[in-house]
Design a protein around this motif. Structure first.
Motif, PDB file in Angstrom:
ATOM      1  N   ARG A 143      48.082  38.169  46.681  1.00 28.82           N
ATOM      2  CA  ARG A 143      48.079  39.566  46.254  1.00 28.82           C
ATOM      3  C   ARG A 143      47.436  39.705  44.874  1.00 28.82           C
ATOM      4  N   ALA A 144      46.498  40.635  44.767  1.00 30.71           N
ATOM      5  CA  ALA A 144      45.784  40.866  43.503  1.00 30.71           C
ATOM      6  C   ALA A 144      46.741  41.227  42.381  1.00 30.71           C
ATOM      7  N   GLU A 145      47.779  41.996  42.681  1.00 34.95           N
ATOM      8  CA  GLU A 145      48.711  42.410  41.629  1.00 34.95           C
ATOM      9  C   GLU A 145      49.473  41.219  41.038  1.00 34.95           C
ATOM     10  N   ASP A 146      49.697  40.172  41.818  1.00 33.50           N
ATOM     11  CA  ASP A 146      50.355  38.974  41.282  1.00 33.50           C
ATOM     12  C   ASP A 146      49.428  38.233  40.317  1.00 33.50           C
ATOM     13  N   ASP A 154      47.014  39.687  38.600  1.00 31.90           N
ATOM     14  CA  ASP A 154      46.941  40.560  37.426  1.00 31.90           C
ATOM     15  C   ASP A 154      48.155  40.366  36.523  1.00 31.90           C
ATOM     16  N   ARG A 155      49.332  40.244  37.119  1.00 24.74           N
ATOM     17  CA  ARG A 155      50.563  40.047  36.353  1.00 24.74           C
ATOM     18  C   ARG A 155      50.499  38.713  35.586  1.00 24.74           C
ATOM     19  N   ARG A 195      48.167  39.044  32.583  1.00 29.93           N
ATOM     20  CA  ARG A 195      48.825  39.766  31.488  1.00 29.93           C
ATOM     21  C   ARG A 195      49.820  38.865  30.759  1.00 29.93           C
ATOM     22  N   ASN A 216      42.633  34.488  42.779  1.00 22.88           N
ATOM     23  CA  ASN A 216      42.902  35.478  43.814  1.00 22.88           C
ATOM     24  C   ASN A 216      41.582  35.819  44.487  1.00 22.88           C
ATOM     25  N   ASP A 245      39.095  37.874  46.995  1.00 22.92           N
ATOM     26  CA  ASP A 245      38.971  39.233  47.515  1.00 22.92           C
ATOM     27  C   ASP A 245      39.408  39.273  48.978  1.00 22.92           C
TER      28      ASP A 245
END
Length: 132
Positions: free
Chosen positions: A74-77, A79-80, A83, A124, A126
């Motif tokens: 998952r892209a959001e993981d 991204d987290r 950060r 990650n 695409d």
């Protein structure tokens, strides 16, 4: 063959176990599972990472041929994680960056070095089917 209750086992050298705990627990957010005089075991994103006390650690962090890490579905993981690395000012070797741009294997990546110069890559794709 492997199910969600199984864990991949990764073992790396560590020159100082306190440094390893600081980096993996307080830096990356791994959970410490066990600690002994000669090693510490972590729950590293669902897999088992063991840092063995050793005088034989790499002099410099070198990505190839040996590194380990996590391919996030998952892209959001991803991204987290980026950060977290930025907020905690963890040592990066490369990235965050896009690799193989414009190809089927396009993915985002970031490479870190732990205090013993072990290299950890997070990425990650695409296309999540390519994470394996």
């Amino acid at each position: 063959m492997r199910d969600t209750h199984d864990a991949c086992h990764i073992a790396v050298p560590a020159r100082d176990l306190d440094e390893a705990v600081e980096f993996y627990v307080f830096g990356l957010g791994a959970k410490m599972a066990r600690r002994y005089d000669d090693r510490v075991t972590f729950d590293f994103f669902g897999d088992q990472l063991v840092c063995h006390l050793s005088d034989d650690v790499p002099a410099e962090p070198v990505m190839y041929p040996r590194h380990f890490g996590v391919s996030f579905a998952r892209a959001e993981d991803f991204d987290r994680l980026v950060r977290l690395v930025e907020n905690r000012k963890l040592r990066t070797l490369a990235g965050p960056a896009v690799r193989f741009e414009g190809t089927a294997e396009q993915h985002r990546t970031i490479a870190l070095a732990d205090p013993s110069n072990n290299v950890i890559e997070f990425k990650n794709y695409d296309d999540p089917r390519l994470q394996y």
